[in-house]
Scaffold this active site. Structure first.
Site, PDB file in Angstrom:
ATOM      1  N   GLU A  80      -3.998  -3.359  -6.074  1.00 30.24           N
ATOM      2  CA  GLU A  80      -2.959  -2.522  -6.658  1.00 30.24           C
ATOM      3  C   GLU A  80      -2.798  -2.781  -8.152  1.00 30.24           C
ATOM      4  O   GLU A  80      -2.637  -3.918  -8.582  1.00 30.24           O
ATOM      5  CB  GLU A  80      -1.615  -2.782  -5.957  1.00 30.24           C
TER       6      GLU A  80
ATOM      7  N   GLU B 238       5.724  -4.635  -4.202  1.00 28.90           N
ATOM      8  CA  GLU B 238       5.510  -3.579  -5.180  1.00 28.90           C
ATOM      9  C   GLU B 238       6.568  -3.488  -6.265  1.00 28.90           C
ATOM     10  O   GLU B 238       6.270  -3.031  -7.367  1.00 28.90           O
ATOM     11  CB  GLU B 238       5.363  -2.232  -4.466  1.00 28.90           C
TER      12      GLU B 238
ATOM     13  N   ARG C 149      -4.666   6.989  -7.011  1.00 34.60           N
ATOM     14  CA  ARG C 149      -5.054   7.068  -5.605  1.00 34.60           C
ATOM     15  C   ARG C 149      -6.509   7.511  -5.514  1.00 34.60           C
ATOM     16  O   ARG C 149      -6.844   8.644  -5.857  1.00 34.60           O
ATOM     17  CB  ARG C 149      -4.136   8.027  -4.834  1.00 34.60           C
TER      18      ARG C 149
ATOM     19  N   GLU D 178      -4.185  -7.471  -4.624  1.00 35.73           N
ATOM     20  CA  GLU D 178      -5.275  -7.419  -5.597  1.00 35.73           C
ATOM     21  C   GLU D 178      -5.828  -6.016  -5.803  1.00 35.73           C
ATOM     22  O   GLU D 178      -6.417  -5.721  -6.834  1.00 35.73           O
ATOM     23  CB  GLU D 178      -6.405  -8.366  -5.197  1.00 35.73           C
TER      24      GLU D 178
END
Length: 185
Positions: free
Chosen positions: A143, A99, A67, A141
């Site tokens: 992630e 995900e 993150r 893109e």
């Protein structure tokens, strides 16, 4: 419960920053005790959407990613943003598929929360997904994700041990644990 009147007086407001996800507005105010001040508010342009997937064997899925804002790696339930004008359930279904590659036949809204109501208007919704079928993940893109299937109780222990600190994830996992304890699952 009694609703209180707004004790803040806004004298002027100015947009300080704007992009496709957030805007920041600075307000010149008279605070509740009568003194002048400023108040900055982050306005979110999407709902925060989370999904806790739970299979018949009591397993759940976490997604790990770095993150940027925290400068740290985070384990969390599948989550992302849902456009304000779109059905939150459709956003949840999209996020789960993107995900984890999972699709679900049963969906229940389990948590609604304001994520940081002293400085932002961000609102979150978390869904419980059951009746799961595995397909291929379709990450965005931006992630780079690790996907972890684990017993729900292990995820709960990760919350207790502060290994999961993401607010949507903590709220969802604790809510599911409470539902289990109260015989609702």
């Amino acid at each position: 419960m009694e609703q209180q009147q707004n004790p803040w007086q806004v004298r002027a407001s100015a947009l300080q920053y704007d992009n496709r996800w957030i805007s920041v507005t600075e307000h010149q105010v008279i605070n509740p005790s009568g003194g002048p001040g400023i108040y900055g508010v982050v306005n979110f342009k999407n709902l925060a959407i989370g999904v806790l997937a739970l299979d018949e064997e009591g397993n759940t899925w976490l997604v790990g990613q770095y993150r940027f804002a925290l400068e740290a790696y985070s384990w969390e339930i599948p989550e992302g943003g849902g456009p304000l004008g779109q059905d939150p359930l459709a956003s949840a279904q999209r996020e789960l598929l993107e995900e984890t590659g999972l699709v679900a036949s049963r969906w229940d809204l389990i948590v609604q929360l304001h994520l940081s109501n002293s400085v932002s208007d961000e609102f979150g919704m978390v869904f419980l997904a059951r009746g799961l079928e595995q397909r291929e993940p379709q990450p965005e893109e931006t992630e780079q994700l690790a996907i972890l299937q684990l017993p729900f109780e292990k995820a709960y222990q990760m919350v207790k041990n502060h290994e999961i600190t993401d607010s949507l994830s903590v709220a969802a996992i604790q809510k599911i644990k409470l539902m289990m304890l109260e015989g609702e699952l």
